[in-house]
Write a protein that holds these residues in place. Structure first.
Motif, PDB file in Angstrom:
ATOM      1  N   ALA A  23      44.942  18.025 -25.765  1.00  0.00           N
ATOM      2  CA  ALA A  23      45.141  19.088 -24.770  1.00  0.00           C
ATOM      3  C   ALA A  23      45.160  18.496 -23.364  1.00  0.00           C
ATOM      4  CB  ALA A  23      44.055  20.144 -24.897  1.00  0.00           C
ATOM      5  N   GLU A  24      44.209  17.610 -23.065  1.00  0.00           N
ATOM      6  CA  GLU A  24      44.166  16.980 -21.749  1.00  0.00           C
ATOM      7  C   GLU A  24      45.411  16.134 -21.505  1.00  0.00           C
ATOM      8  OE1 GLU A  24      39.341  16.558 -21.145  1.00  0.00           O
ATOM      9  OE2 GLU A  24      40.389  15.073 -22.381  1.00  0.00           O
ATOM     10  N   MET A  25      45.853  15.427 -22.521  1.00  0.00           N
ATOM     11  CA  MET A  25      47.063  14.605 -22.393  1.00  0.00           C
ATOM     12  C   MET A  25      48.278  15.489 -22.165  1.00  0.00           C
ATOM     13  SD  MET A  25      47.748  11.309 -22.538  1.00  0.00           S
ATOM     14  CE  MET A  25      49.189  10.282 -22.645  1.00  0.00           C
ATOM     15  N   ALA A  26      48.352  16.617 -22.861  1.00  0.00           N
ATOM     16  CA  ALA A  26      49.475  17.544 -22.683  1.00  0.00           C
ATOM     17  C   ALA A  26      49.514  18.081 -21.258  1.00  0.00           C
ATOM     18  CB  ALA A  26      49.384  18.687 -23.687  1.00  0.00           C
ATOM     19  N   VAL A  27      48.344  18.369 -20.696  1.00  0.00           N
ATOM     20  CA  VAL A  27      48.284  18.845 -19.312  1.00  0.00           C
ATOM     21  C   VAL A  27      48.804  17.767 -18.371  1.00  0.00           C
ATOM     22  CG1 VAL A  27      46.734  19.525 -17.435  1.00  0.00           C
ATOM     23  CG2 VAL A  27      46.455  20.530 -19.704  1.00  0.00           C
ATOM     24  N   SER A  88      41.517  17.263 -30.597  1.00  0.00           N
ATOM     25  CA  SER A  88      41.337  15.911 -31.134  1.00  0.00           C
ATOM     26  C   SER A  88      41.596  14.865 -30.061  1.00  0.00           C
ATOM     27  CB  SER A  88      42.313  15.665 -32.293  1.00  0.00           C
ATOM     28  OG  SER A  88      42.027  16.514 -33.363  1.00  0.00           O
ATOM     29  N   GLU A  89      40.923  13.731 -30.194  1.00  0.00           N
ATOM     30  CA  GLU A  89      41.174  12.624 -29.272  1.00  0.00           C
ATOM     31  C   GLU A  89      42.598  12.119 -29.463  1.00  0.00           C
ATOM     32  OE1 GLU A  89      38.275   9.553 -29.792  1.00  0.00           O
ATOM     33  OE2 GLU A  89      36.646  10.804 -29.052  1.00  0.00           O
ATOM     34  N   THR A  90      43.212  11.739 -28.356  1.00  0.00           N
ATOM     35  CA  THR A  90      44.558  11.171 -28.396  1.00  0.00           C
ATOM     36  C   THR A  90      44.460   9.712 -28.807  1.00  0.00           C
ATOM     37  OG1 THR A  90      45.240  12.615 -26.592  1.00  0.00           O
ATOM     38  CG2 THR A  90      46.623  10.717 -27.027  1.00  0.00           C
ATOM     39  N   GLU A  94      49.704   7.941 -30.051  1.00  0.00           N
ATOM     40  CA  GLU A  94      50.136   9.254 -29.562  1.00  0.00           C
ATOM     41  C   GLU A  94      50.366   9.211 -28.053  1.00  0.00           C
ATOM     42  OE1 GLU A  94      47.971  12.215 -32.760  1.00  0.00           O
ATOM     43  OE2 GLU A  94      46.808  11.489 -31.049  1.00  0.00           O
ATOM     44  N   ALA A  95      49.476   8.564 -27.333  1.00  0.00           N
ATOM     45  CA  ALA A  95      49.632   8.464 -25.881  1.00  0.00           C
ATOM     46  C   ALA A  95      50.913   7.718 -25.524  1.00  0.00           C
ATOM     47  CB  ALA A  95      48.417   7.777 -25.262  1.00  0.00           C
ATOM     48  N   ALA A  96      51.167   6.616 -26.204  1.00  0.00           N
ATOM     49  CA  ALA A  96      52.387   5.846 -25.944  1.00  0.00           C
ATOM     50  C   ALA A  96      53.628   6.671 -26.263  1.00  0.00           C
ATOM     51  CB  ALA A  96      52.382   4.561 -26.767  1.00  0.00           C
ATOM     52  N   THR A  97      53.582   7.422 -27.352  1.00  0.00           N
ATOM     53  CA  THR A  97      54.717   8.268 -27.725  1.00  0.00           C
ATOM     54  C   THR A  97      54.940   9.365 -26.693  1.00  0.00           C
ATOM     55  OG1 THR A  97      54.406   7.807 -30.069  1.00  0.00           O
ATOM     56  CG2 THR A  97      55.639   9.800 -29.521  1.00  0.00           C
TER      57      THR A  97
END
Length: 108
Positions: A23-27, A88-90, A94-97
């Motif tokens: 969720a935080e990464m999506a933001v 869930s933790e990224t 997933e972060a690289a993608t």
């Protein structure tokens, strides 16, 4: 932080060593997308189609709009079981993608 891509927490802390949830990464990805008006214009016509995940009710309210934007821009995708697992933790993969998909959304 000046561009508003990454913000701190409600208690005025930043917590740089804390892990990041999906969720935080999506933001962060949705905030970065706002920097590019061309990329934002490319998804603005598709906002009526909301992504559907079986665990959508578990997405924090503060992340819902950003997650919808990131999914519509094809930056974030769900899992094969139709979940998004926002809490869930990224993973590094997933972060690289997500970063790769963000760059595609902004420049292709």
């Amino acid at each position: 932080m000046q561009a508003g891509i990454v913000n701190g927490y409600g208690d005025n802390t930043f917590k740089p060593d804390r892990t990041i949830t999906r969720a935080e990464m999506a933001v962060m990805m949705a905030n970065a997308l706002k920097v590019s008006s061309d990329a934002q214009a490319g998804i603005s016509g598709n906002t009526s189609v909301k992504p559907s995940f079986t665990d959508a009710s578990q997405t924090p309210s503060w992340a819902q709009e950003a997650l919808d934007t990131a999914v519509q821009a094809k930056i974030v995708s769900g899992y094969t079981d139709h979940t998004v697992r926002a809490g869930s933790e990224t993973t590094r993969a997933e972060a690289a993608t997500m970063i790769y998909n963000l760059l595609l959304a902004m420049y292709v």
